[in-house]
Design a protein around this motif. Structure first.
Motif, PDB file in Angstrom:
ATOM      1  N   ILE A  12       0.338  -0.965 -17.457  1.00 18.47           N
ATOM      2  CA  ILE A  12      -0.732  -1.022 -16.469  1.00 18.47           C
ATOM      3  C   ILE A  12      -1.408  -2.390 -16.506  1.00 18.47           C
ATOM      4  N   ALA A  13      -1.600  -2.929 -17.707  1.00 20.88           N
ATOM      5  CA  ALA A  13      -2.210  -4.260 -17.832  1.00 20.88           C
ATOM      6  C   ALA A  13      -1.347  -5.314 -17.149  1.00 20.88           C
ATOM      7  N   GLN A  16      -1.789  -4.915 -13.417  1.00 23.19           N
ATOM      8  CA  GLN A  16      -3.081  -5.469 -13.012  1.00 23.19           C
ATOM      9  C   GLN A  16      -3.023  -6.992 -12.962  1.00 23.19           C
ATOM     10  N   GLN A  17      -2.353  -7.586 -13.927  1.00 25.12           N
ATOM     11  CA  GLN A  17      -2.213  -9.044 -13.944  1.00 25.12           C
ATOM     12  C   GLN A  17      -1.417  -9.519 -12.728  1.00 25.12           C
ATOM     13  N   LEU A  19      -1.253  -8.080  -9.850  1.00 24.88           N
ATOM     14  CA  LEU A  19      -2.120  -7.946  -8.686  1.00 24.88           C
ATOM     15  C   LEU A  19      -3.199  -9.030  -8.661  1.00 24.88           C
ATOM     16  N   GLN A  20      -3.730  -9.373  -9.824  1.00 23.76           N
ATOM     17  CA  GLN A  20      -4.730 -10.442  -9.895  1.00 23.76           C
ATOM     18  C   GLN A  20      -4.130 -11.771  -9.457  1.00 23.76           C
ATOM     19  N   SER A  39      -8.006   2.629  -5.863  1.00 24.73           N
ATOM     20  CA  SER A  39      -8.208   2.441  -7.303  1.00 24.73           C
ATOM     21  C   SER A  39      -6.869   2.111  -7.966  1.00 24.73           C
ATOM     22  N   MET A  40      -6.955   1.558  -9.153  1.00 22.68           N
ATOM     23  CA  MET A  40      -5.729   1.270  -9.895  1.00 22.68           C
ATOM     24  C   MET A  40      -5.031   2.578 -10.254  1.00 22.68           C
TER      25      MET A  40
END
Length: 94
Positions: A12-13, A16-17, A19-20, A39-40
């Motif tokens: 998940i991290a 998220q990275q 997507l960032q 939401s994530m």
């Protein structure tokens, strides 16, 4: 050399990275990600349900990214039910 991450939290991290990084490259996408109805967790549920529907066991990073972006791009999208999904990511360490 690729780095393999095996826990769901690590996967998940990495997502998220990814997507960032997309938000930095495309500021308009950051606005879509800020939608309070998204939401994530919802994105992960959508991702896992779409992969399950496809019948695939393994997908590449591009497919993951395309599904995550699609979730945030669409205003009206069904997340799908929570799916028992174990995630492993392989990310280039460039």
């Amino acid at each position: 050399m690729a780095k393999t991450m095996k826990s769901n939290n690590s996967a998940i991290a990495v997502m998220q990275q990814m997507l960032q990084e997309r938000c930095i490259a495309e500021p308009m996408f950051a606005i879509k990600m800020a939608n309070p109805s998204k939401s994530m967790e919802g994105a992960i549920n959508y991702l896992c349900s779409q992969i399950q529907k496809s019948g695939l066991c393994v997908v590449d990073n591009d497919t993951v990214m395309n599904l995550l972006v699609h979730y945030f791009d669409e205003n009206e999208i069904e997340e799908g039910a929570k799916v028992n999904c174990n995630s492993t990511t392989v990310r280039d360490s460039r």
